[in-house]
Design a protein around this motif. Structure first.
Motif, short mmCIF file in Angstrom:
data_model
loop_
_atom_site.label_atom_id
_atom_site.label_comp_id
_atom_site.label_asym_id
_atom_site.label_seq_id
_atom_site.Cartn_x
_atom_site.Cartn_y
_atom_site.Cartn_z
N ASP A 1 0.73 -1.19 0.08
CA ASP A 1 0.07 0.07 0.09
C ASP A 1 0.98 1.20 0.02
N PHE A 2 0.33 2.46 0.02
CA PHE A 2 0.94 3.69 0.02
C PHE A 2 1.13 4.17 1.45
N PRO A 3 1.89 4.65 2.05
CA PRO A 3 2.05 4.96 3.47
C PRO A 3 1.08 6.25 3.59
N ALA A 4 0.91 7.04 2.71
CA ALA A 4 -0.02 8.06 2.72
C ALA A 4 -1.20 7.58 2.86
N ALA A 5 -1.65 6.61 2.34
CA ALA A 5 -2.98 6.13 2.77
C ALA A 5 -3.46 6.01 4.08
N ALA A 6 -2.63 5.70 5.20
CA ALA A 6 -2.62 5.79 6.43
C ALA A 6 -2.93 7.28 7.00
N ALA A 7 -2.48 8.26 6.55
CA ALA A 7 -2.77 9.57 6.99
C ALA A 7 -4.32 9.83 6.38
N ARG A 8 -4.58 9.54 5.26
CA ARG A 8 -6.02 10.02 5.01
C ARG A 8 -6.92 9.35 5.77
N LYS A 9 -6.59 8.18 6.16
CA LYS A 9 -7.62 7.36 7.39
C LYS A 9 -7.64 7.85 8.54
N LEU A 10 -6.67 8.57 8.78
CA LEU A 10 -6.55 9.33 10.34
C LEU A 10 -7.39 10.76 10.12
N GLY A 11 -7.61 11.16 8.86
CA GLY A 11 -8.31 12.24 8.92
C GLY A 11 -7.68 13.50 8.18
N ILE A 12 -6.33 13.19 7.84
CA ILE A 12 -5.50 14.19 7.26
C ILE A 12 -5.66 14.17 5.80
N VAL A 13 -6.76 14.98 5.36
CA VAL A 13 -7.05 14.90 4.01
C VAL A 13 -6.85 15.99 3.22
N ASP A 14 -6.49 17.24 3.76
CA ASP A 14 -6.14 18.57 2.89
C ASP A 14 -4.98 18.85 3.12
N VAL A 15 -4.05 18.23 3.44
CA VAL A 15 -2.46 18.10 3.43
C VAL A 15 -2.05 17.47 2.34
N PRO A 16 -0.87 18.22 1.61
CA PRO A 16 -0.20 17.59 0.50
C PRO A 16 0.40 16.28 0.95
N LEU A 17 0.25 15.26 0.25
CA LEU A 17 1.35 14.22 0.78
C LEU A 17 1.87 13.56 -0.56
N ILE A 18 3.00 12.86 -0.55
CA ILE A 18 3.64 12.07 -1.56
C ILE A 18 4.46 11.03 -1.00
N CYS A 19 4.39 9.87 -1.83
CA CYS A 19 5.18 8.81 -1.45
C CYS A 19 6.54 8.61 -2.26
N ALA A 20 7.51 8.12 -2.04
CA ALA A 20 8.72 7.81 -2.66
C ALA A 20 9.27 6.69 -2.27
N GLN A 21 10.20 5.96 -3.31
CA GLN A 21 10.66 4.75 -2.68
C GLN A 21 12.37 5.04 -2.24
N GLU A 22 12.61 4.36 -0.90
CA GLU A 22 13.97 4.46 -0.56
C GLU A 22 15.23 4.12 -1.55
N LEU A 23 16.43 4.55 -1.39
CA LEU A 23 17.56 3.81 -2.12
C LEU A 23 17.53 2.42 -1.57
N ASP A 24 17.76 1.65 -2.43
CA ASP A 24 18.08 0.02 -2.23
C ASP A 24 19.40 -0.04 -1.85
N ILE A 25 19.91 0.13 -0.44
CA ILE A 25 21.30 -0.08 -0.18
C ILE A 25 21.46 -1.37 0.56
N GLU A 26 22.38 -2.03 -0.05
CA GLU A 26 22.52 -3.54 0.64
C GLU A 26 22.91 -3.20 2.33
N GLY A 27 22.28 -4.00 2.87
CA GLY A 27 22.43 -3.94 4.57
C GLY A 27 21.56 -2.92 5.02
N ALA A 28 20.71 -2.41 4.43
CA ALA A 28 19.82 -1.42 5.06
C ALA A 28 18.84 -2.08 5.67
#
Length: 120
Positions: free
Chosen positions: A56-83
C-alpha cells in the motif's frame, strides 16, 4: 510561526496493507502528539518506503487518520545493501512556535536504531 521539519520512521513486521496502516498511523499520531500538533499545523508530508514494501501507499494511513487536505507524497528509498528492511520514513513540514531543537523526532520500535542522534 516558523516552518519546521519533523522526522520519523517505523519498521514494519510484514508487508501487509492493514499492518502498514496501523504502524504508519501510530507513527503519525506519535509525531502529532509529541509535538503538540493538529492536522491544521501540517504543511506537507513526504513518505518513503524501502523497496521491499509493496502492499500500500504509506500516505493512505494519513488519509485514514483524517489528514485529508494536506499535500502528501510517497517515494521509494534507495536500495542500499544491508539497510534495515521494511521501513517507512516520514518528513513532515509543520508550522510551529517551537525552536528547532525542541522538535520531537519519532522513531518507533527497531527504527530507533536509524537515528540514535535525534530519536526521542
Amino acid at each position: 510561526m516558523a516552518v519546521r521539519a519533523v522526522r520519523g520512521a517505523v519498521q514494519l513486521e510484514r508487508d501487509e496493507a492493514g499492518h502498514m496502516d496501523e504502524q504508519v498511523g501510530a507513527l503519525l499520531t506519535a509525531i502529532l502528539e509529541r509535538n503538540d500538533l493538529t492536522a491544521d499545523d501540517l504543511i506537507s508530508i513526504w513518505f518513503t518506503a524501502t523497496p521491499d514494501l509493496h502492499s500500500d501507499f504509506p500516505a493512505a494511513a494519513a488519509r485514514k487518520l483524517g489528514i485529508v487536505d494536506v499535500p502528501l507524497i510517497c517515494a521509494q528509498e534507495l536500495d542500499i545493501e544491508g539497510a534495515m528492511p521494511r521501513v517507512v520514513r516520514v518528513l513532515a513540514h509543520i508550522e510551529s512556535d517551537k525552536a528547532r531543537a525542541d522538535i520531537a523526532h519519532v522513531y518507533l520500535g527497531a527504527a530507533g536504531a536509524l537515528r540514535k542522534d535525534i530519536a526521542q
